[in-house]
Design a protein around this motif. Sequence first.
Motif, PDB file in Angstrom:
ATOM      1  N   TRP A 157       0.863  -1.179   0.000  1.00 31.69           N
ATOM      2  CA  TRP A 157       0.000   0.000   0.000  1.00 31.69           C
ATOM      3  C   TRP A 157       0.901   1.232   0.000  1.00 31.69           C
ATOM      4  N   GLN A 162      -4.625   4.879   0.814  1.00 34.95           N
ATOM      5  CA  GLN A 162      -4.981   3.540   0.343  1.00 34.95           C
ATOM      6  C   GLN A 162      -4.826   2.519   1.476  1.00 34.95           C
ATOM      7  N   GLU A 166      -7.901   0.212   2.733  1.00 33.81           N
ATOM      8  CA  GLU A 166      -7.856  -1.220   2.458  1.00 33.81           C
ATOM      9  C   GLU A 166      -7.305  -2.079   3.588  1.00 33.81           C
TER      10      GLU A 166
END
Length: 190
Positions: A157, A162, A166
Amino acid sequence: MHAYRVGGLYNASRTSWNEGTYLRFTAAGPELILFFARPSAKEIADLRRGAPWFAWIDSEHVGLLAFKFGTAIPWSDAPYHPGRESEPVTFDHQGDNHLLLLVLLVDADTGIIRAMRQVTWPPAFAQRVARSIRRMSATPYSERAFDLALNQLYRQWPGTEQLVEERADITCYGGTDEVARGTGPDAAPD
């Protein structure tokens, strides 16, 4: 305990720091320190009054506190492991109380505190962080394992936003009871 003040030095014996972010747990509570070279007026204003968001990402050998303040301080993170503390402090948070976090914005070029703020983490968020720290404290610290775990997260990542979307285990809006379970492997309810 050291008394911080805006316009004063973060540390009386140092006037320059490497840019970066650091999370510490002290006897007085957690501190998030942002060392920015020549922080802008907007960064100072957003640290003082911008919407405070936090996320916790737990990995086997590292915890990441992700944070953002307003629009001038986008999602960033501060890696943490209790074994990296110069003075180990037992951190545990139970019950229904919010946890007070001290946030400092320090000019890395001068060592002067440009802004400071106290904001609370909701109980569920503080408890999740405490559980992660207890788990990490139960095993011997390894700088190599810390670095490998951190590098693996950053490879998978590459942006903190992000990573939060996630991989975060829990997120919160500072100063409120608003929390959300993330999508990380440890995001299951307590």
